[in-house]
Design an enzyme around this catalytic site. Structure first.
Site, PDB file in Angstrom:
ATOM      1  CD  GLU A  51      -1.318  -2.291   2.189  1.00 22.15           C
ATOM      2  OE1 GLU A  51      -2.122  -2.941   2.865  1.00 22.15           O
ATOM      3  OE2 GLU A  51      -0.082  -2.558   2.146  1.00 22.15           O
ATOM      4  CB  CYS A  82      -1.041   0.278   5.097  1.00 19.97           C
ATOM      5  SG  CYS A  82       0.597  -0.428   4.781  1.00 19.97           S
TER       6      CYS A  82
END
Length: 152
Positions: A51, A82
């Site tokens: 991510e 993330c």
């Protein structure tokens, strides 16, 4: 186009490198802006999650840290690091392949993604994709097998 399938391709690339098989794709107006897979072991960088890497690439391509109007497709529910980056980057929609029962920060363990105090307004779509789960199950099964064989 099924963007989660592309995220799963990224996850398989990660797996082939000995990385935990997680892939992420960022899309804007139906066009892929960036895609990435875990590189934590390869780069020896704790922040090299799929991510984070996808967000960095998308920001560079769009020339802005604000990713308003984008969608992220990720094979595994993001961790707190993330999830925070997703909120901060202002990604509009997050599509998640499967739950992260150990570190999920979008509702499984904690819920940062729907926290008004963090001014998080990300639209979350749980996709419940069995293949996303199976990639992780297979990775850890092989890892346990390899560890057993080391001690024989």
């Amino acid at each position: 186009m099924n963007f989660l399938d592309i995220a799963k391709e990224e996850a398989r690339v990660a797996m082939s490198k000995g990385e935990i098989p997680i892939g992420a794709v960022i899309v804007k107006n139906g066009v892929i802006i960036s895609k990435a897979h875990n590189l934590k072991e390869t780069l020896k960088d704790v922040t090299a999650h799929a991510e984070i890497l996808a967000i960095r690439k998308a920001s560079k391509i769009l020339g802005d840290w604000r990713l308003n109007g984008t969608e992220m497709y990720v094979t595994l529910e993001p961790c707190s690091m993330c999830t925070s980056a997703i909120i901060q980057s202002r990604i509009s929609k997050l599509c998640i392949g499967t739950f992260n029962k150990d570190m999920g920060a979008c509702g499984s363990v904690i819920n940062l993604i729907h926290n008004r105090r963090l001014e998080s307004f990300v639209n979350v779509n749980w996709l419940y994709d069995e293949e996303c789960s199976n990639l992780l199950i297979e990775f850890f099964r092989l890892k346990r097998e390899n560890n057993k064989n080391k001690f024989k």
